[in-house]
Design a protein around this motif. Structure first.
Motif, PDB file in Angstrom:
ATOM      1  N   MET A 326      -2.407 -13.604 -11.726  1.00 14.08           N
ATOM      2  CA  MET A 326      -3.694 -12.936 -11.565  1.00 14.08           C
ATOM      3  C   MET A 326      -3.499 -11.431 -11.430  1.00 14.08           C
ATOM      4  SD  MET A 326      -6.662 -13.599  -8.689  1.00 14.08           S
ATOM      5  CE  MET A 326      -5.746 -12.777  -7.390  1.00 14.08           C
ATOM      6  N   GLY A 327      -2.468 -10.998 -10.731  1.00  9.85           N
ATOM      7  CA  GLY A 327      -2.202  -9.573 -10.608  1.00  9.85           C
ATOM      8  C   GLY A 327      -1.807  -8.940 -11.928  1.00  9.85           C
ATOM      9  N   GLN A 328      -1.041  -9.662 -12.749  1.00  9.56           N
ATOM     10  CA  GLN A 328      -0.644  -9.130 -14.054  1.00  9.56           C
ATOM     11  C   GLN A 328      -1.856  -8.907 -14.943  1.00  9.56           C
ATOM     12  OE1 GLN A 328       2.161 -12.070 -15.387  1.00  9.56           O
ATOM     13  NE2 GLN A 328       3.891 -11.181 -14.244  1.00  9.56           N
ATOM     14  N   ARG A 329      -2.819  -9.832 -14.885  1.00 10.65           N
ATOM     15  CA  ARG A 329      -4.032  -9.639 -15.688  1.00 10.65           C
ATOM     16  C   ARG A 329      -4.785  -8.390 -15.238  1.00 10.65           C
ATOM     17  NH1 ARG A 329      -4.447 -15.363 -15.005  1.00 10.65           N
ATOM     18  NH2 ARG A 329      -6.004 -15.054 -13.342  1.00 10.65           N
ATOM     19  N   ARG A 330      -4.677  -8.018 -13.982  1.00 11.92           N
ATOM     20  CA  ARG A 330      -5.354  -6.828 -13.477  1.00 11.92           C
ATOM     21  C   ARG A 330      -4.465  -5.594 -13.524  1.00 11.92           C
ATOM     22  NH1 ARG A 330      -8.263  -9.088  -7.902  1.00 11.92           N
ATOM     23  NH2 ARG A 330      -9.498 -10.755  -8.905  1.00 11.92           N
ATOM     24  N   ALA A 362      -5.370  -8.226  -0.765  1.00 12.73           N
ATOM     25  CA  ALA A 362      -4.547  -7.094  -1.196  1.00 12.73           C
ATOM     26  C   ALA A 362      -4.707  -6.839  -2.687  1.00 12.73           C
ATOM     27  CB  ALA A 362      -3.078  -7.369  -0.849  1.00 12.73           C
ATOM     28  N   LEU A 363      -4.729  -7.907  -3.530  1.00 16.64           N
ATOM     29  CA  LEU A 363      -4.891  -7.734  -4.978  1.00 16.64           C
ATOM     30  C   LEU A 363      -6.267  -7.190  -5.326  1.00 16.64           C
ATOM     31  CD1 LEU A 363      -3.177 -11.036  -6.212  1.00 16.64           C
ATOM     32  CD2 LEU A 363      -2.311  -8.697  -6.469  1.00 16.64           C
ATOM     33  N   ARG A 364      -7.266  -7.526  -4.530  1.00 16.07           N
ATOM     34  CA  ARG A 364      -8.619  -7.053  -4.788  1.00 16.07           C
ATOM     35  C   ARG A 364      -8.716  -5.538  -4.608  1.00 16.07           C
ATOM     36  NH1 ARG A 364     -11.233  -9.876  -1.068  1.00 16.07           N
ATOM     37  NH2 ARG A 364     -11.293 -11.704  -2.450  1.00 16.07           N
ATOM     38  N   VAL A 370       1.539  -4.469  -5.028  1.00 14.95           N
ATOM     39  CA  VAL A 370       1.416  -5.251  -3.788  1.00 14.95           C
ATOM     40  C   VAL A 370       2.790  -5.826  -3.462  1.00 14.95           C
ATOM     41  CG1 VAL A 370       0.407  -7.283  -2.668  1.00 14.95           C
ATOM     42  CG2 VAL A 370      -1.013  -5.831  -4.129  1.00 14.95           C
ATOM     43  N   THR A 371       3.203  -5.751  -2.213  1.00 14.65           N
ATOM     44  CA  THR A 371       4.481  -6.328  -1.787  1.00 14.65           C
ATOM     45  C   THR A 371       4.217  -7.357  -0.690  1.00 14.65           C
ATOM     46  OG1 THR A 371       4.891  -4.644  -0.095  1.00 14.65           O
ATOM     47  CG2 THR A 371       5.709  -4.199  -2.314  1.00 14.65           C
ATOM     48  N   VAL A 372       5.009  -8.434  -0.727  1.00 18.68           N
ATOM     49  CA  VAL A 372       4.932  -9.453   0.315  1.00 18.68           C
ATOM     50  C   VAL A 372       6.357  -9.791   0.752  1.00 18.68           C
ATOM     51  CG1 VAL A 372       4.802 -11.269  -1.447  1.00 18.68           C
ATOM     52  CG2 VAL A 372       4.194 -11.777   0.900  1.00 18.68           C
ATOM     53  N   SER A 373       6.591  -9.806   2.067  1.00 20.79           N
ATOM     54  CA  SER A 373       7.917 -10.135   2.601  1.00 20.79           C
ATOM     55  C   SER A 373       7.750 -11.105   3.763  1.00 20.79           C
ATOM     56  CB  SER A 373       8.649  -8.869   3.064  1.00 20.79           C
ATOM     57  OG  SER A 373       7.940  -8.226   4.115  1.00 20.79           O
ATOM     58  N   PHE A 374       8.712 -12.015   3.886  1.00 20.46           N
ATOM     59  CA  PHE A 374       8.696 -13.055   4.926  1.00 20.46           C
ATOM     60  C   PHE A 374      10.117 -13.158   5.465  1.00 20.46           C
ATOM     61  CE2 PHE A 374       5.630 -16.865   5.507  1.00 20.46           C
ATOM     62  CZ  PHE A 374       5.702 -16.703   6.888  1.00 20.46           C
ATOM     63  N   ILE A 385       2.354  -7.979   4.263  1.00 23.93           N
ATOM     64  CA  ILE A 385       1.743  -7.780   2.941  1.00 23.93           C
ATOM     65  C   ILE A 385       1.183  -6.367   2.894  1.00 23.93           C
ATOM     66  CG2 ILE A 385      -0.098  -8.511   1.376  1.00 23.93           C
ATOM     67  CD1 ILE A 385       0.187 -11.321   2.461  1.00 23.93           C
ATOM     68  N   GLU A 386       1.619  -5.580   1.889  1.00 27.70           N
ATOM     69  CA  GLU A 386       1.190  -4.179   1.751  1.00 27.70           C
ATOM     70  C   GLU A 386       0.658  -3.945   0.342  1.00 27.70           C
ATOM     71  OE1 GLU A 386       3.949  -1.450   4.470  1.00 27.70           O
ATOM     72  OE2 GLU A 386       5.116  -2.542   2.965  1.00 27.70           O
ATOM     73  N   ASP A 387      -0.281  -2.994   0.248  1.00 26.07           N
ATOM     74  CA  ASP A 387      -0.810  -2.616  -1.072  1.00 26.07           C
ATOM     75  C   ASP A 387      -0.933  -1.100  -1.134  1.00 26.07           C
ATOM     76  OD1 ASP A 387      -3.622  -1.685  -0.356  1.00 26.07           O
ATOM     77  OD2 ASP A 387      -3.673  -3.716   0.486  1.00 26.07           O
ATOM     78  N   ASP A 388      -1.168  -0.604  -2.332  1.00 27.28           N
ATOM     79  CA  ASP A 388      -1.291   0.857  -2.526  1.00 27.28           C
ATOM     80  C   ASP A 388      -2.736   1.251  -2.780  1.00 27.28           C
ATOM     81  OD1 ASP A 388      -1.597  -0.291  -4.986  1.00 27.28           O
ATOM     82  OD2 ASP A 388      -0.258   1.082  -6.042  1.00 27.28           O
ATOM     83  N   GLY A 389      -3.661   0.462  -2.226  1.00 23.84           N
ATOM     84  CA  GLY A 389      -5.075   0.763  -2.411  1.00 23.84           C
ATOM     85  C   GLY A 389      -5.559   1.883  -1.506  1.00 23.84           C
TER      86      GLY A 389
END
Length: 460
Positions: A326-330, A362-364, A370-374, A385-389
């Motif tokens: 879904m992120g790749q499509r956006r 985050a994708l919205r 977007v990065t996700v780490s566990f 979870i971080e984003d550059d929005g």
């Protein structure tokens, strides 16, 4: 009425502590009482033996006293056979006196005299001796043929020997009772530990069930009483699992049952004028979001106690794969970093719901990344979870955690995602925090405990 703090602490005292305290009190009461009784009996026995010895010497003294028929003078015809009566102030004395001025004494008395009293039969008294020591005196009044006056015959000995023997016995008795008390306490502590071992084993097993490492309590190595309790608890756990599974199935069936009518109503709304259509779409959207929210909570509620440990990478693989596409499509790149063999104490569908809601949010809002780490952290695991929005202000971050809040009406979504995450955190004892991300947008940080935490504030 409010209970007193000391009563609360007493009520919370462990069984082991109670048994040890009771044993300690029993030893502290029983041993001193036994020691007091033994010391009293020994003192009485030794004193009686001492008096019998003095009586024997008195009888020898009575047998040896004679009266000269010519001048009525008193004299001794035999010795008592104990050299201490010949040593001055040795502590052992004898004395014979009449009502006149005749007095016969042992050499040990030297120039001192023992007090005399008129007695009926034989009497035992204690008086102060020549050197201030306490003497135990046994005396008797007799009359001899040829002598008109009554004779007072007495034998005395210092109590020092008697008291020394009693003190030595009491010291040995006290030392023996202390050793016996320590041995009893050690034995009782071992007995308590051995007796409570099945409870400790059951507690360990119960913690394993709570942490998800075991499905039920073991009953093979427990005493009959605890085995019956464990079987009853296993029955309750199994019943709860069935109820939870039934509730989740019902929630899923309800979701499917509502999905079709809402879709039909949405299609039918297209036939209405624009104003009415927009209002219907808004209300149907609210119905759809409310159903999603409450069904998500219903599927999670009650599962925390029985939740097992799941593999984070394996559980999140389908969620991350779908959201990556879904992120790749956006035009948004989703970067993930999950620690190997990371186990999370959470139901699989709850973990997917948690990560899915945060990543969708985050994708919205993200621009391109977007990065996700566990990874593991002290006493728990952390999801970041971080984003550059555009990010959020502090006021907006607080408002985002409120159920149903919306930050931008131009974006799709109801704002219920973060509220659902917050509810899951409350259920599993975790923490959700929002801050500014290193990429410039929003950072959502989740901490989940690795040990079971009692849920608070949950709703049915």
């Amino acid at each position: 009425m409010r209970r007193r703090p000391w009563r609360q602490r007493l009520a919370r005292t462990s069984i082991r502590a109670r048994l040890l305290i009771a044993s300690l009190l029993l030893v502290m009461v029983a041993l001193p009482l036994a020691g007091t009784g033994l010391a009293y009996n020994f003192r009485d026995s030794v004193t009686t033996a001492f008096d019998d010895r003095l009586e024997s010497l008195l009888n020898v003294l009575l047998a040896g006293v004679q009266v000269d028929a010519q001048n009525e003078k008193l004299h001794m015809t035999r010795s008592l056979g104990d050299p201490r009566f010949e040593r001055v102030f040795s502590g052992w004395y004898w004395q014979i006196s009449d009502e006149g001025d005749q007095t016969l004494t042992s050499r040990s008395l030297w120039d001192q005299r023992l007090p005399t009293d008129d007695v009926d039969g034989m009497a035992v008294t204690e008086v102060e001796g020549p050197r201030g020591d306490i003497l135990r005196v046994i005396e008797r009044d007799i009359r001899l043929p040829g002598h008109a006056e009554t004779l007072h015959v007495s034998v005395a000995a210092s109590r020092e020997e008697l008291d020394t023997e009693v003190a030595r016995f009491e010291w040995l008795l006290g030392l023996s009772l202390l050793a016996l008390g320590a041995l009893l306490l050690v034995g009782l502590a071992v007995q308590v530990r051995w007796g409570l071992a099945p409870l400790r084993r059951m507690h360990t097993n119960l913690r394993a069930v709570e942490s998800g490492d075991a499905d039920s309590l073991e009953t093979y190595f427990l005493p009959d009483e605890l085995a019956r309790l464990a079987r009853a608890m296993n029955g309750v756990l199994e019943r709860d699992r069935r109820l939870i599974e039934r509730g989740r199935n019902a929630a899923g069936n309800l979701a499917h049952a509502l999905k079709t009518p809402v879709s039909v109503l949405t299609t039918l709304a297209e036939r209405f004028p624009p104003d009415t259509r927009d209002r219907l779409h808004g209300e149907l959207g609210r119905i759809n979001d409310a159903v999603r929210h409450h069904l998500a909570r219903a599927s999670a509620a009650g599962g925390v106690v029985l939740a097992g440990k799941v593999d984070a990478a394996q559980t999140l693989a389908p969620v991350l794969e779908g959201l990556t596409r879904m992120g790749q499509r956006r035009g948004i790149q989703l970067t993930q970093s999950l620690a190997d063999d990371l186990k999370v104490r959470m139901e699989a569908q709850d973990l997917q719901e948690l990560v899915g809601n945060l990543l969708e949010n985050a994708l919205r809002w993200a621009d391109s990344q977007v990065t996700v780490s566990f990874h593991s952290q002290a006493a728990g695991v952390e999801l970041l979870i971080e984003d550059d929005g555009p990010g959020m202000s502090e006021e907006q971050r607080d408002a985002a955690l409120a159920r149903g809040s919306r930050l931008d009406e131009r974006r799709s979504g109801s704002g219920l995602g973060l509220a659902i995450v917050e509810d899951l955190m409350t259920l599993y004892g975790g923490r959700l925090s929002l801050s500014r991300a290193s990429l410039g947008g929003l950072a959502a940080r989740i901490w989940l405990p690795t040990s079971p935490v009692a849920p608070s504030g949950t709703e049915s």
